[in-house]
Design a protein around this motif. Structure first.
Motif, PDB file in Angstrom:
ATOM      1  N   TRP A 387       0.837  -1.203   0.000  1.00 50.68           N
ATOM      2  CA  TRP A 387       0.000   0.000   0.000  1.00 50.68           C
ATOM      3  C   TRP A 387       0.875   1.258   0.000  1.00 50.68           C
ATOM      4  CZ3 TRP A 387      -4.738  -0.691   3.788  1.00 50.68           C
ATOM      5  CH2 TRP A 387      -5.456  -1.839   3.408  1.00 50.68           C
ATOM      6  N   ILE A 390       2.323   1.862  -3.373  1.00 56.12           N
ATOM      7  CA  ILE A 390       1.286   2.368  -4.286  1.00 56.12           C
ATOM      8  C   ILE A 390       1.033   3.846  -4.035  1.00 56.12           C
ATOM      9  CG2 ILE A 390      -1.187   2.253  -4.819  1.00 56.12           C
ATOM     10  CD1 ILE A 390      -0.972  -0.798  -4.404  1.00 56.12           C
ATOM     11  N   HIS A 395       4.594   1.893  -8.520  1.00 50.91           N
ATOM     12  CA  HIS A 395       3.737   0.767  -8.880  1.00 50.91           C
ATOM     13  C   HIS A 395       4.528  -0.469  -9.280  1.00 50.91           C
ATOM     14  CE1 HIS A 395       0.062   3.593  -9.691  1.00 50.91           C
ATOM     15  NE2 HIS A 395       0.497   3.624  -8.448  1.00 50.91           N
ATOM     16  N   TYR A 422      -6.389  -3.484  -4.883  1.00 49.55           N
ATOM     17  CA  TYR A 422      -5.260  -2.854  -5.576  1.00 49.55           C
ATOM     18  C   TYR A 422      -5.715  -2.232  -6.890  1.00 49.55           C
ATOM     19  CZ  TYR A 422      -2.757  -5.711  -2.188  1.00 49.55           C
ATOM     20  OH  TYR A 422      -2.325  -6.292  -1.025  1.00 49.55           O
TER      21      TYR A 422
END
Length: 465
Positions: A387, A390, A395, A422
């Motif tokens: 997380w 991200i 990415h 996601y």
């Protein structure tokens, strides 16, 4: 008779359980004998650390503090039990209601006697729930200062210290808690959790052995949660079915079993158990009308704003209605949660809100929320690493980490598809590969579940929903 015996035992252990030192301090209010017995009975139920035990303690204390509002120790215990009985901590009371009950009880307890150690323990719990571990530690230290023999305060100090990366201090506090009360259910449970997380299987096994001796229901409950946390849904489902058969008066964990069944492809059984899962399954099938209908019906039964928002945004995201999901989470963030992560808006909600804001081109709005998220001590755990990557727009690194974990069968799932967790990676070139690995793992888990279920002897068969 059992309750009377338990109350006597609780009375003998009270100084270690709640931090009271009768010889060192005199209560401002002396309750009548029947009130004190009620207090001990509530304490005994609560110390079992079961859902039913907490509920019984809550019922007793509601009546007790209503009849004896000046009973400070009972008010402090009521605050703690109301906290434990909230939806944010595994109970049934909406947080918006429980929080007010906790704060009112703390105020009355402080008015009766500001030096009740349990007051500071509960204040620490509230700050931990608000992701302010540093302030929580201060309150736990104050509780220990008031009574150095307060085992439960040491246990919570250990938890808060662990959350801030103070590992040495955390283990020292936990050792002190064990020394002061070696058979406390809450302490043994915490030892198991930390031993699992830190790769200490022998410590975990020994704590589970002790827990099984002093609180077998709690031990069975903990074991099924350990299996789910360890990404073993097939075994967790079997364990939960057994738990429901062996402990018919305990919390049946319908939401959990429904979630596990959905993960294993047992959609009919999952749908029967929980309306929220029924709505998400309809959304996954693309049945928009049915999903929204179930969603609205279920939301009407959820008085807590956070709980209502959860069912709305999850179903909306699954249906591809991202504008609607963004609006729900925006209302939650700027309104109910007052732009703060805590019991009113958890990490998963905020993570999805940021993803939706970025997808909608609202980068400037997302940036301060991202900074707040990344600075929060609670997300420094390894679990949140994908997380974090991200949110930092890394990415490729996030995908590499997820693929690496998938190779070892490690899927931190929330739904039966990864796209809901996601979303920001759904266009990545390796996303299809990750999703394929996830679905293969699900099929393997279903095969394992069927094998384990078939291996039961006739006497071990359980009643399925």
């Amino acid at each position: 008779v059992q309750d009377e015996i338990a109350s006597k035992i609780t009375a003998a252990l009270l100084p270690r359980i709640v931090g009271e030192e009768p010889a060192a301090r005199t209560a401002a209010y002396t309750p009548p004998p029947e009130a004190y017995q009620g207090y001990l009975l509530a304490r005994n139920h609560f110390n079992k650390m079961t859902t039913v035990g907490v509920e019984k303690a809550y019922e007793i204390l509601q009546k007790l503090v209503r009849e004896h509002p000046q009973y400070g120790e009972a008010q402090a215990l009521y605050a703690r039990v109301a906290y434990a009985n909230s939806r944010r901590t595994g109970g049934d009371i909406p947080w918006i209601v429980a929080e007010q009950q906790v704060r009112n009880a703390l105020q009355l307890a402080s008015a009766a006697d500001p030096d009740i150690p349990e007051i500071y323990l509960v204040e620490g719990l509230l700050h931990e729930r608000s992701r302010d571990q540093g302030k929580a530690i201060e309150f736990y230290e104050r509780a220990i200062e008031l009574n150095p023999s307060y085992a439960e305060a040491y246990r919570h100090l250990s938890e808060a210290a662990m959350g801030t990366g103070q590992d040495e201090r955390a283990w020292e506090a936990l050792a002190m808690a064990q020394k002061l009360d070696p058979i406390a259910v809450s302490t043994l449970s915490w030892v198991v959790r930390q031993a699992d997380i830190n790769g200490k299987p022998e410590m975990a096994d020994e704590a589970m052995r002790m827990l099984g001796m002093v609180a077998p229901e709690t031990a069975d409950d903990m074991q099924l949660h350990r299996l789910e946390d360890d990404n073993r849904p097939a075994e967790a489902a079997i364990a939960l079915e057994d738990f429901r058969a062996n402990w018919p008066d305990a919390d049946p964990h319908d939401p959990m079993l429904s979630r596990l069944y959905a993960m294993l492809g047992k959609v009919d059984e999952a749908s029967e158990l929980h309306a929220g899962i029924r709505a998400t399954l309809a959304a996954q099938r693309g049945d928009r009308e049915l999903a929204i209908s179930i969603m609205e019906e279920e939301a009407a039964n959820r008085p807590d704003p956070h709980d209502r928002a959860d069912i709305y945004w999850i179903v909306y995201v699954m249906l591809g209605m991202h504008d609607e999901a963004t609006e729900v989470l925006s209302d939650l963030w700027y309104g109910y949660a007052a732009e703060d992560m805590g019991p009113r808006m958890d990490y998963a909600d905020v993570f999805m809100f940021i993803q939706l804001l970025k997808e909608a081109g609202r980068q400037e709005e997302a940036e301060p929320i991202v900074r707040m998220y990344l600075e929060n001590e609670g997300v420094q755990h390894d679990f949140f690493k994908p997380w974090i990557l991200i949110l930092e727009d890394k990415h490729d690194e996030a995908m590499s980490l997820l693929l690496e974990r998938a190779e070892s069968g490690e899927f931190h799932y929330r739904h039966a598809r990864l796209s809901e967790s996601y979303m920001a990676l759904s266009e990545h070139t390796d996303y299809a590969r990750l999703e394929d690995m996830f679905q293969v793992w699900r099929k393997e888990q279903r095969m394992l579940y069927d094998k384990l279920a078939a291996a039961r002897t006739p006497s071990e068969d359980v009643a399925h929903p």
